[in-house]
Write a protein that holds these residues in place. Structure first.
Motif, PDB file in Angstrom:
ATOM      1  N   GLU A   1     -13.639 -16.317  -9.165  1.00 23.23           N
ATOM      2  CA  GLU A   1     -13.555 -15.062  -8.420  1.00 23.23           C
ATOM      3  C   GLU A   1     -14.249 -13.944  -9.184  1.00 23.23           C
ATOM      4  OE1 GLU A   1      -9.617 -14.683  -5.901  1.00 23.23           O
ATOM      5  OE2 GLU A   1      -9.110 -15.175  -7.965  1.00 23.23           O
ATOM      6  N   ASN A   2     -15.144 -13.229  -8.507  1.00 23.89           N
ATOM      7  CA  ASN A   2     -15.837 -12.106  -9.136  1.00 23.89           C
ATOM      8  C   ASN A   2     -15.052 -10.822  -8.870  1.00 23.89           C
ATOM      9  OD1 ASN A   2     -17.766 -10.655 -10.539  1.00 23.89           O
ATOM     10  ND2 ASN A   2     -18.977 -10.266  -8.703  1.00 23.89           N
ATOM     11  N   THR A   3     -13.825 -10.792  -9.352  1.00 24.14           N
ATOM     12  CA  THR A   3     -12.963  -9.633  -9.148  1.00 24.14           C
ATOM     13  C   THR A   3     -12.499  -9.100 -10.503  1.00 24.14           C
ATOM     14  OG1 THR A   3     -10.983 -11.015  -8.942  1.00 24.14           O
ATOM     15  CG2 THR A   3     -12.174 -10.502  -6.911  1.00 24.14           C
ATOM     16  N   GLY A   4     -11.949  -7.924 -10.473  1.00 26.12           N
ATOM     17  CA  GLY A   4     -11.453  -7.304 -11.693  1.00 26.12           C
ATOM     18  C   GLY A   4     -11.541  -5.794 -11.580  1.00 26.12           C
TER      19      GLY A   4
ATOM     20  N   GLN B   1      -3.687  -6.769 -12.440  1.00 23.50           N
ATOM     21  CA  GLN B   1      -4.815  -7.329 -11.684  1.00 23.50           C
ATOM     22  C   GLN B   1      -4.526  -8.792 -11.365  1.00 23.50           C
ATOM     23  OE1 GLN B   1      -7.642  -9.451 -11.854  1.00 23.50           O
ATOM     24  NE2 GLN B   1      -8.524  -8.461 -10.049  1.00 23.50           N
TER      25      GLN B   1
ATOM     26  N   ASN C   1      -6.321  -7.514  -6.228  1.00 19.67           N
ATOM     27  CA  ASN C   1      -7.378  -8.445  -6.633  1.00 19.67           C
ATOM     28  C   ASN C   1      -8.739  -8.027  -6.090  1.00 19.67           C
ATOM     29  OD1 ASN C   1      -8.471 -10.659  -7.961  1.00 19.67           O
ATOM     30  ND2 ASN C   1      -8.144 -12.032  -6.239  1.00 19.67           N
TER      31      ASN C   1
ATOM     32  N   ARG D   1      -6.576 -11.530 -10.278  1.00 18.41           N
ATOM     33  CA  ARG D   1      -7.598 -12.596 -10.237  1.00 18.41           C
ATOM     34  C   ARG D   1      -6.944 -13.935 -10.593  1.00 18.41           C
ATOM     35  NH1 ARG D   1     -11.544 -13.746 -14.580  1.00 18.41           N
ATOM     36  NH2 ARG D   1     -13.440 -14.693 -13.739  1.00 18.41           N
ATOM     37  N   GLU D   2      -7.160 -14.958  -9.751  1.00 17.94           N
ATOM     38  CA  GLU D   2      -6.428 -16.222  -9.918  1.00 17.94           C
ATOM     39  C   GLU D   2      -7.327 -17.416 -10.221  1.00 17.94           C
ATOM     40  OE1 GLU D   2      -2.447 -15.756  -7.390  1.00 17.94           O
ATOM     41  OE2 GLU D   2      -4.227 -15.756  -6.120  1.00 17.94           O
TER      42      GLU D   2
ATOM     43  N   ALA E   1     -12.559  -6.139  -6.541  1.00 23.36           N
ATOM     44  CA  ALA E   1     -13.599  -5.927  -7.558  1.00 23.36           C
ATOM     45  C   ALA E   1     -13.902  -4.439  -7.538  1.00 23.36           C
ATOM     46  CB  ALA E   1     -14.836  -6.740  -7.235  1.00 23.36           C
TER      47      ALA E   1
ATOM     48  N   TYR F   1      -5.879 -15.371 -14.132  1.00 26.26           N
ATOM     49  CA  TYR F   1      -7.204 -15.010 -14.647  1.00 26.26           C
ATOM     50  C   TYR F   1      -7.466 -13.506 -14.506  1.00 26.26           C
ATOM     51  CZ  TYR F   1      -8.308 -19.925 -15.236  1.00 26.26           C
ATOM     52  OH  TYR F   1      -8.299 -21.230 -15.666  1.00 26.26           O
ATOM     53  N   SER F   2      -6.409 -12.750 -14.551  1.00 28.06           N
ATOM     54  CA  SER F   2      -6.479 -11.291 -14.486  1.00 28.06           C
ATOM     55  C   SER F   2      -7.615 -10.768 -15.364  1.00 28.06           C
ATOM     56  CB  SER F   2      -5.142 -10.723 -14.952  1.00 28.06           C
ATOM     57  OG  SER F   2      -5.136  -9.323 -14.941  1.00 28.06           O
ATOM     58  N   ARG F   3      -8.391  -9.800 -14.834  1.00 33.41           N
ATOM     59  CA  ARG F   3      -9.526  -9.269 -15.585  1.00 33.41           C
ATOM     60  C   ARG F   3      -9.552  -7.735 -15.484  1.00 33.41           C
ATOM     61  NH1 ARG F   3     -15.664 -11.365 -14.644  1.00 33.41           N
ATOM     62  NH2 ARG F   3     -15.197 -10.735 -12.486  1.00 33.41           N
TER      63      ARG F   3
END
Length: 312
Positions: free
Chosen positions: A190-193, A183, A160, A185-186, A162, A216-218
């Motif tokens: 969250e500014n991840t991906g 990935q 997770n 992201r939950e 960025a 919220y996988s990105r």
């Protein structure tokens, strides 16, 4: 912030001509709460050891000489929790890895992480990261990978963080049911991906571009060559249809036989120029504020030594 004018140089050489013969011993010599750039120069060879850069030792660079395949860090561990098996763990911030092969030879019988990155502001240049399942645990923090080769079969880039992968080569060794990313992201907050920019995807068998470890996988692939190893559907929902509404999977101006979108899952996105723009620079990782050039001056204690390492 560490001074950028020069770095403390520590040499690792298995022949005994350096400061240390083991990588971990060199890391252990760096004081806790370090605030200076430390450049650990690892001479060519195969180093059979587990390596940890602790959280209280920021500003360390581990560097091979000029080609990743000449400096190899290898171990064989797996089957347990992903956080326990890595050959190399990066827990500190402001880390740089250059021209290294990092591998876990555990094989096809379970999870065997080669590299775990949990520190913020970590960058890797020209590295090879090799395993089978769960190769790279791109865990948390802001990370940058350039000109790296990453090989695996199942979820071989996962976590997770960025992260921006620029001009990297992902190679699947799956027999036909692989996934390149997972990935985690939950939350939409969250500014991840993971962003793959100008990359190359190859391999055998077949693999999807990603599946959602977190709801919220990105993941975004932009201007990336996709061989026919990429399965036509492109993505899967990990047998949880509810994630189709929350995962964000995008493709932008990709090319090659695996890039055709006519059979892609309908819940993935073909990005417009405007939608792709935030993923085409180092904005998401804030990289312009922390990515630094390789040092060109080195010192052991007091004397300054001028050297010219290879460019990133």
């Amino acid at each position: 912030m560490a001074a950028a004018s020069g770095a403390i140089l520590i040499r690792v050489d298995q022949s005994g001509l350096g400061d240390y013969t083991k990588i971990q011993d060199a890391i252990d010599s760096v004081p806790s709460n370090n605030s200076e750039l430390v450049f650990i120069w690892i001479k060519p060879g195969t180093y059979r050891e587990k390596v940890v850069v602790p959280a209280d030792k920021p500003f360390i660079t581990l560097s091979g000489t000029n080609a990743a395949d000449s400096t190899v860090i290898t171990w064989n561990d797996g089957g347990n929790a992903p956080s326990q098996s890595p050959t190399v763990k990066i827990l500190a911030s402001d880390f740089v890895g250059r021209y290294l092969t990092i591998q876990n030879t555990y094989g096809k019988t379970g999870k065997g992480v080669a590299l775990k990155v949990s520190g913020d502001k970590a960058a890797f240049y020209g590295c090879r990261i090799l395993s089978y399942q769960d190769t790279l645990l791109d865990d948390i923090g802001r990370h940058y990978y350039k000109n790296c080769y990453i090989e695996g079969a199942t979820d071989f880039v996962f976590g997770n963080a960025a992260s921006l992968y620029e001009k990297c080569h992902l190679h699947s060794i799956s027999k036909g049911d692989g996934a390149m990313t997972a990935q985690k992201r939950e939350s939409p907050l969250e500014n991840t991906g993971f962003v793959f920019l100008g990359c190359k995807l190859t391999g055998s068998g077949g693999a999807v571009l990603g599946r959602p470890w977190g709801s919220y996988s990105r993941v975004v692939y932009a201007i990336t060559y996709m061989s026919d190893v990429v399965q036509p559907q492109g993505w899967n929902d990990w047998e949880d249809p509810t994630k189709q509404k929350t995962a964000y999977y995008g493709e932008y101006k990709c090319y090659g036989p695996g890039s055709k979108r006519d059979k892609r899952v309908k819940w993935s996105h073909s990005l417009s120029n405007e939608e792709a723009a935030p993923f085409l620079a180092k904005t998401m990782i804030g990289g312009r504020g922390w990515l630094r050039p390789a040092p060109t001056q080195f010192r052991k204690n007091s004397p300054i030594v001028k050297m010219k390492p290879n460019e990133n």
